[in-house]
Write a protein that holds these residues in place. Structure first.
Motif: not given
Length: 166
Positions: A145-147, A158-160, A51-56, A48-49
């Motif tokens: 997709g997106t969430y 939002t994010g992908r 929130s700046g969060r990412s993961g698996s 997510s751009a």
């Protein structure tokens, strides 16, 4: 399928976790051919751009009639451990020996489009209750997709996300 950190959820960081089947069935809505396109073990990531969060993300979905069994493990990249289901005692951001498996609450699939929700889970920094919905398109052995994650304030992030069948 997926936290604002959506999976900081599907709907999901860089280290992959293992999944086990949910104890409770997930309502699954869709034609049998669409449903069978979702069964299996899936791994991927989310970001997510906003929130700046990412993961698996890792999840397994097994169809059984009009229900499915599915759990999700999401590991935020900067956090280093899986997200936890929301429990009142998580509110202070405390850690415990509780399960790190998140439950898919509902999945709908129709003509290659999938959508659903995750049970509430704890924000990895604050322990606050987060709610995530996801949607995506099935294309053979991949889903992308997106969430959207609803924060306690009512704001959304939002994010992908994307996953591949193993």
């Amino acid at each position: 399928m997926f936290r604002s950190p959506m999976v900081s959820t599907l709907l999901l960081p860089l280290a992959l976790g293992a999944c086990a089947a949910s104890r409770a069935p997930v309502p699954l809505v869709g034609a049998s051919g669409d449903v069978s396109a979702l069964t299996g073990e899936w791994t991927g990531d989310y970001s997510s751009a906003v929130s700046g969060r990412s993961g698996s993300i890792t999840f397994t979905l097994r169809a059984a009639g009009d229900s499915a069994f599915g759990d999700v493990i999401m590991i935020p990249a900067a956090w280093g451990r899986p997200l936890m289901p929301y429990r009142q005692q998580n509110a202070a951001g405390s850690q415990s020996a509780e399960t790190t498996v998140l439950t898919i609450r509902f999945v709908r699939v129709q003509q290659g489009h999938v959508s659903g929700t995750l049970d509430p889970y704890a924000d990895p920094q604050t322990g606050a209750r987060l709610l995530t919905t996801f949607s995506g398109e099935v294309n053979g052995n991949s889903i992308a997709g997106t969430y959207t994650t609803r924060l306690p304030s009512g704001d959304t992030q939002t994010g992908r996300w994307s996953v591949q069948r193993r």
